[in-house]
Design a protein around this motif. Structure first.
Motif, PDB file in Angstrom:
ATOM      1  N   GLY A   1       6.486  -7.878  16.308  1.00 39.40           N
ATOM      2  CA  GLY A   1       7.659  -8.730  16.153  1.00 39.40           C
ATOM      3  C   GLY A   1       7.345 -10.204  16.147  1.00 39.40           C
ATOM      4  O   GLY A   1       8.249 -11.040  16.242  1.00 39.40           O
ATOM      5  N   GLN A   2       6.071 -10.540  16.019  1.00 34.66           N
ATOM      6  CA  GLN A   2       5.664 -11.951  15.954  1.00 34.66           C
ATOM      7  C   GLN A   2       5.577 -12.349  14.469  1.00 34.66           C
ATOM      8  O   GLN A   2       4.494 -12.455  13.887  1.00 34.66           O
ATOM      9  CB  GLN A   2       4.313 -12.133  16.655  1.00 34.66           C
ATOM     10  CG  GLN A   2       4.364 -11.843  18.148  1.00 34.66           C
ATOM     11  CD  GLN A   2       2.994 -11.928  18.797  1.00 34.66           C
ATOM     12  OE1 GLN A   2       2.334 -10.917  19.007  1.00 34.66           O
ATOM     13  NE2 GLN A   2       2.566 -13.147  19.125  1.00 34.66           N
ATOM     14  N   PHE A   3       6.737 -12.573  13.895  1.00 32.42           N
ATOM     15  CA  PHE A   3       6.828 -12.704  12.444  1.00 32.42           C
ATOM     16  C   PHE A   3       6.212 -13.996  11.911  1.00 32.42           C
ATOM     17  O   PHE A   3       5.608 -14.002  10.838  1.00 32.42           O
ATOM     18  CB  PHE A   3       8.286 -12.588  12.006  1.00 32.42           C
ATOM     19  CG  PHE A   3       8.895 -11.260  12.345  1.00 32.42           C
ATOM     20  CD1 PHE A   3       8.388 -10.088  11.806  1.00 32.42           C
ATOM     21  CD2 PHE A   3       9.968 -11.175  13.217  1.00 32.42           C
ATOM     22  CE1 PHE A   3       8.934  -8.857  12.121  1.00 32.42           C
ATOM     23  CE2 PHE A   3      10.528  -9.940  13.547  1.00 32.42           C
ATOM     24  CZ  PHE A   3      10.007  -8.782  13.002  1.00 32.42           C
ATOM     25  N   LYS A   4       6.346 -15.086  12.647  1.00 31.09           N
ATOM     26  CA  LYS A   4       5.754 -16.347  12.178  1.00 31.09           C
ATOM     27  C   LYS A   4       4.231 -16.243  12.124  1.00 31.09           C
ATOM     28  O   LYS A   4       3.595 -16.702  11.170  1.00 31.09           O
ATOM     29  CB  LYS A   4       6.181 -17.503  13.084  1.00 31.09           C
ATOM     30  CG  LYS A   4       7.648 -17.885  12.933  1.00 31.09           C
ATOM     31  CD  LYS A   4       7.987 -19.094  13.796  1.00 31.09           C
ATOM     32  CE  LYS A   4       9.451 -19.486  13.615  1.00 31.09           C
ATOM     33  NZ  LYS A   4       9.818 -20.655  14.458  1.00 31.09           N
ATOM     34  N   GLU A   5       3.671 -15.622  13.156  1.00 30.91           N
ATOM     35  CA  GLU A   5       2.218 -15.443  13.182  1.00 30.91           C
ATOM     36  C   GLU A   5       1.774 -14.487  12.078  1.00 30.91           C
ATOM     37  O   GLU A   5       0.747 -14.704  11.421  1.00 30.91           O
ATOM     38  CB  GLU A   5       1.777 -14.915  14.552  1.00 30.91           C
ATOM     39  CG  GLU A   5       1.936 -15.912  15.684  1.00 30.91           C
ATOM     40  CD  GLU A   5       3.354 -15.976  16.252  1.00 30.91           C
ATOM     41  OE1 GLU A   5       4.240 -15.281  15.712  1.00 30.91           O
ATOM     42  OE2 GLU A   5       3.567 -16.726  17.229  1.00 30.91           O
ATOM     43  N   ALA A   6       2.562 -13.422  11.866  1.00 31.29           N
ATOM     44  CA  ALA A   6       2.244 -12.471  10.799  1.00 31.29           C
ATOM     45  C   ALA A   6       2.281 -13.166   9.441  1.00 31.29           C
ATOM     46  O   ALA A   6       1.392 -12.954   8.598  1.00 31.29           O
ATOM     47  CB  ALA A   6       3.240 -11.318  10.820  1.00 31.29           C
ATOM     48  N   PHE A   7       3.300 -13.993   9.248  1.00 32.32           N
ATOM     49  CA  PHE A   7       3.443 -14.708   7.983  1.00 32.32           C
ATOM     50  C   PHE A   7       2.231 -15.606   7.737  1.00 32.32           C
ATOM     51  O   PHE A   7       1.715 -15.681   6.608  1.00 32.32           O
ATOM     52  CB  PHE A   7       4.728 -15.548   8.010  1.00 32.32           C
ATOM     53  CG  PHE A   7       5.108 -16.127   6.680  1.00 32.32           C
ATOM     54  CD1 PHE A   7       5.849 -15.395   5.771  1.00 32.32           C
ATOM     55  CD2 PHE A   7       4.720 -17.415   6.324  1.00 32.32           C
ATOM     56  CE1 PHE A   7       6.206 -15.922   4.541  1.00 32.32           C
ATOM     57  CE2 PHE A   7       5.060 -17.962   5.098  1.00 32.32           C
ATOM     58  CZ  PHE A   7       5.807 -17.207   4.206  1.00 32.32           C
ATOM     59  N   ALA A   8       1.760 -16.255   8.777  1.00 29.55           N
ATOM     60  CA  ALA A   8       0.600 -17.148   8.637  1.00 29.55           C
ATOM     61  C   ALA A   8      -0.650 -16.362   8.257  1.00 29.55           C
ATOM     62  O   ALA A   8      -1.432 -16.793   7.398  1.00 29.55           O
ATOM     63  CB  ALA A   8       0.370 -17.898   9.939  1.00 29.55           C
ATOM     64  N   GLU A   9      -0.854 -15.213   8.884  1.00 23.08           N
ATOM     65  CA  GLU A   9      -2.031 -14.402   8.572  1.00 23.08           C
ATOM     66  C   GLU A   9      -1.944 -13.817   7.164  1.00 23.08           C
ATOM     67  O   GLU A   9      -2.940 -13.790   6.420  1.00 23.08           O
ATOM     68  CB  GLU A   9      -2.178 -13.267   9.594  1.00 23.08           C
ATOM     69  CG  GLU A   9      -2.492 -13.732  11.001  1.00 23.08           C
ATOM     70  CD  GLU A   9      -3.857 -14.393  11.126  1.00 23.08           C
ATOM     71  OE1 GLU A   9      -4.755 -14.082  10.318  1.00 23.08           O
ATOM     72  OE2 GLU A   9      -4.022 -15.228  12.033  1.00 23.08           O
ATOM     73  N   PHE A  10      -0.752 -13.343   6.790  1.00 24.63           N
ATOM     74  CA  PHE A  10      -0.575 -12.812   5.434  1.00 24.63           C
ATOM     75  C   PHE A  10      -0.833 -13.904   4.393  1.00 24.63           C
ATOM     76  O   PHE A  10      -1.386 -13.648   3.323  1.00 24.63           O
ATOM     77  CB  PHE A  10       0.834 -12.250   5.247  1.00 24.63           C
ATOM     78  CG  PHE A  10       1.086 -10.960   5.978  1.00 24.63           C
ATOM     79  CD1 PHE A  10       0.076 -10.031   6.155  1.00 24.63           C
ATOM     80  CD2 PHE A  10       2.354 -10.664   6.478  1.00 24.63           C
ATOM     81  CE1 PHE A  10       0.313  -8.821   6.825  1.00 24.63           C
ATOM     82  CE2 PHE A  10       2.602  -9.471   7.143  1.00 24.63           C
ATOM     83  CZ  PHE A  10       1.579  -8.548   7.329  1.00 24.63           C
ATOM     84  N   THR A  11      -0.423 -15.133   4.730  1.00 25.46           N
ATOM     85  CA  THR A  11      -0.626 -16.253   3.799  1.00 25.46           C
ATOM     86  C   THR A  11      -2.114 -16.489   3.554  1.00 25.46           C
ATOM     87  O   THR A  11      -2.545 -16.722   2.420  1.00 25.46           O
ATOM     88  CB  THR A  11       0.039 -17.531   4.331  1.00 25.46           C
ATOM     89  OG1 THR A  11       1.443 -17.302   4.494  1.00 25.46           O
ATOM     90  CG2 THR A  11      -0.171 -18.694   3.365  1.00 25.46           C
TER      91      THR A  11
END
Length: 281
Positions: free
Chosen positions: A43-53
């Motif tokens: 549920g750590q979506f901001k961190e997930a978004f950064a890694e996916f980026t």
């Protein structure tokens, strides 16, 4: 215009070079993707978004799709359809079928881009050619309705048959209707019943209603009012207003089922509340 023919030959060469580059970078990319999945699951979506980026910028099409999905749905990040289209396009150009399907929907609905049905059909076609039943069903409906393309019942039947044979209930129901109406194929009530039955057994309410009609009228099958009532009931219980009208009528007349005026009025009122005008007549 077939926009697939607009791509220069150098693009194919460049794509081959990039595939090699991505292969060489894959350990780093996989690490970013793996960490992104862990963050997303937690549920750590901001961190997930950064890694996916990080992975997406190195060309990982799964990461590009994940970014597109998060942006289109507003999943843990501000919703941004334009950016979603950007990432979906990068993934789609690498053959990611879910990204291609998403682009088809976005061009069809004008989300993040100007509405463009031709581009929607282009992306749906690519996905359909990859063997994805949902895209085949969508294409069948588009050609059947004449949306964005000239109406072509034969092409509709072609795509619907492929999807129906894969078990897609929506395609099976629509294909049954085309056999029933003789659209793109010779009229054949038995084949209509065949496809309606497959869809109805999967719980498709419209197919259940149409199958009930076939038994009610004895088209493609021996007339059987009890079976008609059976299928009308299944469809009516799922909220199909046409089936609710028919079921109410059966209870009112006592044909195929024991007469019951209370249930007749109940189904009639439900149909009326669901917008079926004939229930009020």
């Amino acid at each position: 215009m077939d926009i697939s023919k607009k791509q220069p030959l150098t693009r194919a060469w460049f794509g081959s070079v990039m595939v090699l580059a991505f292969t060489l970078l894959s350990p780093m990319v996989f690490a970013d993707m793996d960490q992104g999945r862990k963050y997303h699951k937690a549920g750590q979506f901001k961190e997930a978004f950064a890694e996916f980026t990080l992975a997406a910028e190195q060309g990982d099409y799964m990461a590009q799709f994940n970014l597109g999905y998060m942006l289109s749905e507003g999943g843990g990040v501000p919703q941004d359809h334009k950016k979603a289209v950007y990432w979906y396009t990068l993934a789609a150009e690498q053959g990611h079928y879910m990204a291609r399907l998403a682009l088809g929907h976005m061009y069809s609905n004008g989300e993040g881009v100007s509405q463009d049905h031709k581009k929607a059909v282009y992306w749906y076609t690519l996905v359909a050619e990859q063997g994805i039943s949902s895209a085949r069903t969508i294409l069948g409906a588009i050609y059947s309705n004449g949306e964005a393309v000239p109406q072509d019942y034969k092409k509709a039947v072609y795509w619907l048959t492929l999807a129906a044979e894969q078990g897609d209930s929506r395609a099976q129901g629509r294909l049954g209707l085309m056999y029933s109406n003789g659209e793109g194929v010779p009229q054949d009530y038995k084949k209509a019943v065949y496809w309606y039955t497959l869809a109805a057994e999967q719980g498709h309410p419209i197919a259940q209603y149409l199958l009930g009609l076939m038994y009610d009228e004895g088209e493609g099958v021996p007339q059987d009012y009890k079976k008609a009532v059976y299928w009308y009931t299944l469809a009516a219980e799922q909220g199909d207003p046409s089936a609710q009208v028919k079921l109410g009528s059966k209870y009112f007349t006592g044909v195929g089922i024991e007469k019951n005026l209370e249930l007749a009025y109940m189904w009639g009122n439900l149909a009326a509340s669901n917008g079926e005008d004939s229930a009020l007549r």
